[in-house]
Structure formats: structure tokens, C-alpha cells
Motif scaffolding. Structure first.
Motif, mmCIF file in Angstrom:
data_model
loop_
_atom_site.group_PDB
_atom_site.id
_atom_site.type_symbol
_atom_site.label_atom_id
_atom_site.label_comp_id
_atom_site.label_asym_id
_atom_site.label_seq_id
_atom_site.Cartn_x
_atom_site.Cartn_y
_atom_site.Cartn_z
ATOM 1 N N ASN A 69 0.841 -1.207 0.000
ATOM 2 C CA ASN A 69 0.000 0.000 0.000
ATOM 3 C C ASN A 69 0.873 1.254 0.000
ATOM 4 O O ASN A 69 1.908 1.306 0.655
ATOM 5 C CB ASN A 69 -1.018 -0.003 1.147
ATOM 6 N N GLU A 71 0.498 5.236 0.556
ATOM 7 C CA GLU A 71 -0.411 6.285 1.047
ATOM 8 C C GLU A 71 0.040 7.668 0.589
ATOM 9 O O GLU A 71 1.136 7.848 0.058
ATOM 10 C CB GLU A 71 -0.519 6.190 2.573
ATOM 11 N N CYS A 80 -4.127 0.768 -2.476
ATOM 12 C CA CYS A 80 -3.954 -0.474 -1.720
ATOM 13 C C CYS A 80 -2.888 -1.355 -2.368
ATOM 14 O O CYS A 80 -2.599 -1.242 -3.576
ATOM 15 C CB CYS A 80 -5.260 -1.269 -1.714
ATOM 16 N N ALA A 81 -2.386 -2.284 -1.567
ATOM 17 C CA ALA A 81 -1.358 -3.221 -2.031
ATOM 18 C C ALA A 81 -1.853 -4.069 -3.209
ATOM 19 O O ALA A 81 -1.112 -4.302 -4.179
ATOM 20 C CB ALA A 81 -0.974 -4.137 -0.873
ATOM 21 N N GLU A 82 -3.092 -4.517 -3.131
ATOM 22 C CA GLU A 82 -3.615 -5.437 -4.148
ATOM 23 C C GLU A 82 -3.680 -4.780 -5.520
ATOM 24 O O GLU A 82 -3.309 -5.367 -6.539
ATOM 25 C CB GLU A 82 -5.034 -5.906 -3.773
ATOM 26 N N ALA A 117 -8.566 -8.849 4.555
ATOM 27 C CA ALA A 117 -9.379 -9.072 3.352
ATOM 28 C C ALA A 117 -9.298 -7.854 2.442
ATOM 29 O O ALA A 117 -9.187 -6.722 2.932
ATOM 30 C CB ALA A 117 -10.825 -9.329 3.754
HETATM 31 N N1 THU Z 1 -5.209 -1.432 2.549
HETATM 32 C C1 THU Z 1 -4.651 -2.254 1.618
HETATM 33 O O1 THU Z 1 -3.592 -1.965 1.049
HETATM 34 N N2 THU Z 1 -5.302 -3.411 1.322
HETATM 35 C C2 THU Z 1 -6.386 -3.883 1.977
HETATM 36 O O2 THU Z 1 -6.850 -4.968 1.676
HETATM 37 C C3 THU Z 1 -6.990 -3.083 3.049
HETATM 38 C C4 THU Z 1 -6.456 -1.702 3.210
HETATM 39 C C5 THU Z 1 -4.479 -0.228 2.920
HETATM 40 C C6 THU Z 1 -5.084 1.085 2.502
HETATM 41 C C7 THU Z 1 -4.468 2.029 3.511
HETATM 42 O O3 THU Z 1 -3.174 2.398 3.074
HETATM 43 C C8 THU Z 1 -4.310 1.176 4.755
HETATM 44 O O4 THU Z 1 -4.357 -0.167 4.323
HETATM 45 C C9 THU Z 1 -5.373 1.420 5.803
HETATM 46 O O5 THU Z 1 -6.642 1.323 5.273
#
Ligand code: THU
Length: 167
Positions: A69, A71, A80-82, A117
Motif C-alpha cells: 500500500n 499512502e 492499496c497493495a492489491e 481481506a
Molecule cells: N489497505 C490495503 O492496502 N489493502 C487492503 O486490503 C486493506 C487496506 C491499505 C489502505 C491504507 O493504506 C491502509 O491499508 C489502511 O486502510
């Protein structure tokens, strides 16, 4: 005055198939993908949430794309990472279908006990690849207690909206 209409109700349920494994019970391939997702948490840029997420996406030809992820001070500009992993794969290997994604998260120096998740936006983004390639993407959700394996993104996002609804 409220009028109540008598309608005949029918109830239906959607069942999400989930397999629960101990890490050691997984195949070598799945363990490798999870280990990469765990390692990728270290590259997370998350000064705001301090929630470090890593993802590893395996393609049908064996390539693995990695994400974490990222930010931003303007919160919605982060990713997000995915989706970081998936968009990298789609940009660099556009014709190769993804077949599995592993996701792990740590905060305060500890991996989550329970699974992490994918958010709704990530599910929708990955659904596009399932629809495009007509190939399910297995989802491996890592927790230190257990690993949850879901056979497809579609299973995680029932009553989906995809391009087939568009004219
Ligand atoms: N986040 C992810 O990268 N993947 C997820 O599946 C859930 C949330 C990140 C977004 C943000 O940078 C941090 O986690 C908190 O929400």
C-alpha cells in the motif's frame, strides 16, 4: 397512513466457499506467494495508517507481481497493495491472466492474527481480470493463525457488476 402490500417473499442465500489451512498445509507454490506478500509489507508507505499491507499476484505463466500500500497526504490519492500489484501486472504483462493473489498485513511490528481481506475497490478491480480472461483468481488471505483460501474474486464479491451488464 402506511399501506402494507402483501408480497410473496422468496429468500435466497449466497454461500462463500472458504478453505481454512494452517500455513504448513499449503502447497509450496501458495506458501511462496504468501511469503512474498509478507515480505512486501516491508515496502509499504503508510505513515498515516501505520498499516502495512503486502500483495503478491501470480500469473498463469509463473510471473509474480508484487505490491504494497502506498499512502498520500491527500488520502484518496493513495492505493492499496492489491491494486498496486494488479495494475503493475496488467501494465507489464497485459495478456497474461492472473491466477492467484496472496495478501498479508502487519501493524505495530506484528502480522495480523486474523486474515486481512481486500477492500471493495480492490475486489472490483480484480474482478475485471476474472471477467476479461474468464479465469478465476484464487485469493490467499494470510493470518498468523490460519490462511483462508477463496476460490475466486467473484466469490468475495457476490452479485457482481461487470462489463457484461453494459450495452
Ligand atoms: N489497505 C490495503 O492496502 N489493502 C487492503 O486490503 C486493506 C487496506 C491499505 C489502505 C491504507 O493504506 C491502509 O491499508 C489502511 O486502510
Amino acid at each position: 397512513m402506511t399501506t402494507f402490500m402483501k408480497i410473496r417473499m422468496r429468500e435466497t442465500q449466497i454461500i462463500v466457499p472458504i478453505q481454512v489451512f494452517a500455513f504448513e498445509e499449503l502447497s509450496q507454490e501458495d506458501r511462496e506467494l504468501i511469503d512474498i506478500a509478507k515480505a512486501m509489507t516491508e515496502t509499504s508507505y503508510s505513515p498515516y495508517s501505520h498499516f502495512q499491507v503486502g500483495a503478491a499476484l501470480r500469473l498463469r505463466d509463473g510471473q509474480i507481481f508484487r505490491g504494497s500500500n502506498q499512502e498520500n497526504a491527500a488520502y484518496p490519492s493513495g492505493l492499496c497493495a492489491e491494486r498496486t500489484a494488479f495494475f503493475a501486472a496488467s501494465a507489464n504483462a497485459p495478456e497474461v491472466p492472473p491466477v492467484a493473489i496472496a495478501i498479508a498485513a502487519q501493524t505495530g511490528g506484528q502480522f495480523l492474527e486474523d486474515l486481512v481481506a481486500p477492500c471493495g475497490n480492490c475486489r472490483q478491480a480484480l474482478l475485471e481480470a476474472e471477467a476479461r480472461f474468464k479465469q478465476p483468481i484464487r485469493v490467499l488471505l494470510y493470518g498468523t493463525k490460519n490462511v483462508y483460501v477463496v476460490p475466486s474474486i467473484r466469490d468475495l464479491l457476490p452479485l457482481t457488476f461487470d462489463g457484461s451488464a453494459l450495452p
